[in-house]
Design an enzyme around this catalytic site. Structure first.
Site, PDB file in Angstrom:
ATOM      1  N   ASP A 140      97.157  83.146  96.169  1.00  0.00           N
ATOM      2  CA  ASP A 140      97.702  82.793  94.864  1.00  0.00           C
ATOM      3  C   ASP A 140      98.100  84.049  94.086  1.00  0.00           C
ATOM      4  O   ASP A 140      97.501  85.114  94.262  1.00  0.00           O
ATOM      5  CB  ASP A 140      96.642  81.993  94.079  1.00  0.00           C
ATOM      6  CG  ASP A 140      97.267  81.191  92.948  1.00  0.00           C
ATOM      7  OD1 ASP A 140      98.513  81.095  92.890  1.00  0.00           O
ATOM      8  OD2 ASP A 140      96.515  80.665  92.116  1.00  0.00           O
ATOM      9  N   HIS A 175     106.898  85.737  96.495  1.00  0.00           N
ATOM     10  CA  HIS A 175     106.589  85.119  97.788  1.00  0.00           C
ATOM     11  C   HIS A 175     106.987  86.065  98.935  1.00  0.00           C
ATOM     12  O   HIS A 175     106.294  86.169  99.946  1.00  0.00           O
ATOM     13  CB  HIS A 175     107.315  83.782  97.929  1.00  0.00           C
ATOM     14  CG  HIS A 175     106.903  82.765  96.899  1.00  0.00           C
ATOM     15  ND1 HIS A 175     105.589  82.514  96.601  1.00  0.00           N
ATOM     16  CD2 HIS A 175     107.627  81.928  96.105  1.00  0.00           C
ATOM     17  CE1 HIS A 175     105.512  81.576  95.662  1.00  0.00           C
ATOM     18  NE2 HIS A 175     106.735  81.213  95.331  1.00  0.00           N
ATOM     19  N   LEU A 227      93.784  87.354 117.878  1.00  0.00           N
ATOM     20  CA  LEU A 227      93.526  86.708 116.581  1.00  0.00           C
ATOM     21  C   LEU A 227      94.357  85.422 116.526  1.00  0.00           C
ATOM     22  O   LEU A 227      95.505  85.409 116.970  1.00  0.00           O
ATOM     23  CB  LEU A 227      93.919  87.632 115.425  1.00  0.00           C
ATOM     24  CG  LEU A 227      93.756  87.031 114.021  1.00  0.00           C
ATOM     25  CD1 LEU A 227      93.127  88.045 113.061  1.00  0.00           C
ATOM     26  CD2 LEU A 227      95.075  86.562 113.424  1.00  0.00           C
TER      27      LEU A 227
HETATM   28  C1  FPP Z   1     100.990  80.790  95.448  1.00  0.00           C
HETATM   29  O1  FPP Z   1     101.444  81.680  94.454  1.00  0.00           O
HETATM   30  C2  FPP Z   1     101.701  81.039  96.692  1.00  0.00           C
HETATM   31  C3  FPP Z   1     102.431  80.102  97.381  1.00  0.00           C
HETATM   32  C4  FPP Z   1     102.561  78.720  96.930  1.00  0.00           C
HETATM   33  C5  FPP Z   1     103.170  80.451  98.598  1.00  0.00           C
HETATM   34  C6  FPP Z   1     102.506  81.415  99.528  1.00  0.00           C
HETATM   35  C7  FPP Z   1     103.404  81.659 100.677  1.00  0.00           C
HETATM   36  C8  FPP Z   1     103.618  82.857 101.243  1.00  0.00           C
HETATM   37  C9  FPP Z   1     102.961  84.092 100.814  1.00  0.00           C
HETATM   38  C10 FPP Z   1     104.526  82.912 102.421  1.00  0.00           C
HETATM   39  C11 FPP Z   1     103.710  82.869 103.687  1.00  0.00           C
HETATM   40  C12 FPP Z   1     104.560  82.903 104.864  1.00  0.00           C
HETATM   41  C13 FPP Z   1     104.113  82.916 106.162  1.00  0.00           C
HETATM   42  C14 FPP Z   1     105.091  82.980 107.266  1.00  0.00           C
HETATM   43  C15 FPP Z   1     102.677  82.894 106.500  1.00  0.00           C
HETATM   44  P1  FPP Z   1     102.050  81.085  93.118  1.00  0.00           P
HETATM   45  O2  FPP Z   1     103.512  80.929  93.295  1.00  0.00           O
HETATM   46  O3  FPP Z   1     101.346  79.828  92.732  1.00  0.00           O
HETATM   47  O4  FPP Z   1     101.740  82.221  92.116  1.00  0.00           O
HETATM   48  P2  FPP Z   1     101.429  82.073  90.547  1.00  0.00           P
HETATM   49  O5  FPP Z   1     100.126  81.324  90.437  1.00  0.00           O
HETATM   50  O6  FPP Z   1     101.326  83.478  90.097  1.00  0.00           O
HETATM   51  O7  FPP Z   1     102.579  81.340  89.938  1.00  0.00           O
END
Ligand code: FPP
Length: 236
Positions: free
Chosen positions: A17, A34, A128
């Site tokens: 997050d 992201h 892994l």
């Molecule tokens: C939450 O942060 C994050 C997500 C909903 C997406 C996480 C996805 C990735 C990091 C991509 C992963 C890709 C692979 C291939 C494994 P948020 O957007 O809720 O952040 P905020 O709380 O600050 O708004």
């Protein structure tokens, strides 16, 4: 009792997050958070390998993330596709087995094909296991497991916890020893509800794109301090 074997978790689950806030702090669109989050996943995979952690599950897209603005949803889908083509060869070379856990229905054909290819390319890797939870929800997982158990004709008296676990999306993986959530919130957000029954929880204020070796080591140090009793009593 400090179980020497468990001083390194067998399985770490992470709610990644804080991507949006990371981007906002830099006056960038959320997508860039992201994007930086993908780099943090790659760093974390390497750091887990270096520390002998054999399994990692990351929450990349939840069943509830469909509620986000359409452009963010399509941005995330595109980002994952791009990440697969950019990093899959490296993951394979590192000996990473990639497994997708989640509801594949309702996802685009391109993404489904990319998942299938990644899973078959890396199926025999043993260093892994990286479970990418995508279109995943803990409640969805329990319900789909119940449906599949019923469809398989399992009789009520035969449905034990371990038999039920065989129908969960994470079947074959040990339950997470350590559950990490970055971004400062202190909740599970419908991640691995069944599987985290005895996990140790570490909540970090670090925003996911900033996560790296130091933050992983801090979580591992906290984990080692925990006294895990699994409902039993501590030996004298
Ligand atoms: C939450 O942060 C994050 C997500 C909903 C997406 C996480 C996805 C990735 C990091 C991509 C992963 C890709 C692979 C291939 C494994 P948020 O957007 O809720 O952040 P905020 O709380 O600050 O708004």
């Amino acid at each position: 009792m400090v179980d020497a074997e468990r001083s390194v978790p067998r399985h770490i689950a992470i709610v990644m997050d804080g991507n949006g806030r990371w981007a906002k702090k830099r006056f960038l669109p959320r997508f860039f958070g992201h994007k930086a989050g993908v780099d943090a996943v790659v760093r974390t995979v390497q750091a887990c390998i270096d520390r002998g952690v054999p399994e990692l599950t990351v929450f990349a897209f939840s069943s509830e993330n469909w509620r986000r603005p359409a452009d963010e949803v399509s941005g995330l889908m595109g980002l994952v596709l791009a990440a697969m083509s950019r990093y899959m060869a490296r993951m394979h070379a590192l000996g990473v087995r990639v497994r997708i856990v989640g509801d594949r229905q309702g996802l685009g054909d391109k993404l489904r094909k990319a998942w299938d290819e990644a899973e078959s390319l890396t199926a025999h890797n043993t260093r892994l296991t990286l479970n990418v939870a995508f279109n995943y929800g803990g409640r969805w997982d329990v319900v789909q497991a119940a449906r599949r158990a019923l469809a398989a004709g399992v009789q009520p008296e035969d449905l034990t916890e371990s038999r039920f676990g065989e129908f969960m999306a994470t079947a074959g993986s040990p339950d997470p020893d350590l559950f990490i959530r970055t971004g400062g919130e202190v909740r599970i957000s419908n991640f691995l509800l069944w599987q985290v029954a005895y996990s140790e929880f570490v909540f970090s204020d670090c925003l996911w794109p900033e996560f790296g070796e130091a933050q992983l080591d801090a979580a591992l140090a906290a984990y080692r301090q925990r006294d895990r009793r699994f409902g039993g009593v501590k030996e004298a």
